[in-house]
Design a protein around this motif. Structure first.
Motif, mmCIF file in Angstrom:
data_model
loop_
_atom_site.group_PDB
_atom_site.id
_atom_site.type_symbol
_atom_site.label_atom_id
_atom_site.label_comp_id
_atom_site.label_asym_id
_atom_site.label_seq_id
_atom_site.Cartn_x
_atom_site.Cartn_y
_atom_site.Cartn_z
ATOM 1 N N GLN A 197 0.830 -1.209 0.000
ATOM 2 C CA GLN A 197 0.000 0.000 0.000
ATOM 3 C C GLN A 197 0.863 1.258 0.000
ATOM 4 O O GLN A 197 0.575 2.221 -0.716
ATOM 5 N N GLN A 202 3.991 1.489 -1.069
ATOM 6 C CA GLN A 202 4.665 1.577 -2.365
ATOM 7 C C GLN A 202 3.707 2.067 -3.453
ATOM 8 O O GLN A 202 4.096 2.834 -4.330
ATOM 9 N N GLU A 203 2.454 1.664 -3.366
ATOM 10 C CA GLU A 203 1.446 2.141 -4.313
ATOM 11 C C GLU A 203 1.218 3.648 -4.145
ATOM 12 O O GLU A 203 1.104 4.385 -5.131
ATOM 13 N N GLU A 235 4.121 5.371 -5.764
ATOM 14 C CA GLU A 235 3.966 5.346 -7.226
ATOM 15 C C GLU A 235 2.986 6.419 -7.691
ATOM 16 O O GLU A 235 3.248 7.155 -8.637
ATOM 17 N N LYS A 236 1.851 6.510 -6.984
ATOM 18 C CA LYS A 236 0.827 7.494 -7.346
ATOM 19 C C LYS A 236 1.358 8.913 -7.195
ATOM 20 O O LYS A 236 1.170 9.756 -8.086
#
Length: 195
Positions: free
Chosen positions: A24, A26-27, A30-31
């Motif tokens: 979560q 890392q996501e 990324e976003k």
């Protein structure tokens, strides 16, 4: 609780929940990178292990995290020898008191929280005496909150002019931290939670 790691047995985190929470985070990285037109490879994840038991650090390392941040020299001095993971890189992320610089330099690969020219000068002097080069980040208080450490946005350029002349220092980019929690509040000792 949503986002919580949970426990698996006495004093242990569930590795599945650690991996889920890490995914979560890392996501979210990324976003944020996409939205700012940057590559997520330009962003370094530092897992803050303040108040977290050494075993939890080891489990997060097993999940793939290599950089951990501590904000208290005394806690790090006790914890780091118990985490038998030689590939972990430790960063000092909290306010560094001048009387703890020597110990900090023996523990941390990077001082992320240089918040005054005086502190930078003392780090430089101790590093020079110990024949070592110290990496550091300058902390900038972009919020302007009086209870936060860091250079003000008005003083940072003058500070940089002074600090770049110091010997035995590797100056890195400025630091204005963004925080995502991997460890749940239940995993952090009550003393550390409110410090």
């Amino acid at each position: 609780r949503p986002g919580s790691l949970g426990r698996a047995g006495p004093g242990r985190f569930s590795m599945i929940n650690i991996k889920e929470r890490l995914a979560q985070v890392q996501e979210a990285i990324e976003k944020a990178a996409r939205e700012s037109g940057r590559s997520s490879k330009d962003i370094t994840l530092v897992a803050v292990s303040k108040g977290v038991e050494p075993r939890a650090v080891t489990e997060l390392r097993e999940a793939g995290v290599l950089i951990f941040g501590e904000n208290r020299v005394q806690e790090a001095d006790a914890k780091i020898p118990l985490v038998l993971q030689p590939d972990i890189q430790w960063h000092m992320i909290g306010h560094l008191q001048t009387n703890k610089i020597k110990t900090a330099l023996s523990l941390f690969a990077l001082i992320q929280s240089v918040d005054s020219v005086r502190l930078a000068k003392e780090i430089s002097e101790i590093s020079r005496r110990e024949n070592k080069v110290t990496q550091m980040l300058l902390e900038v208080n972009i919020s302007g909150a009086s209870k936060k450490f860091g250079f003000s946005t008005d003083e940072i350029y003058t500070a940089i002019d002074s600090i770049v002349k110091l010997p035995a220092m590797v100056r890195e980019p400025l630091l204005a931290p963004v925080v995502f929690s991997i460890f749940p509040r239940s995993a952090v000792t009550p003393e550390a939670r409110w410090a």
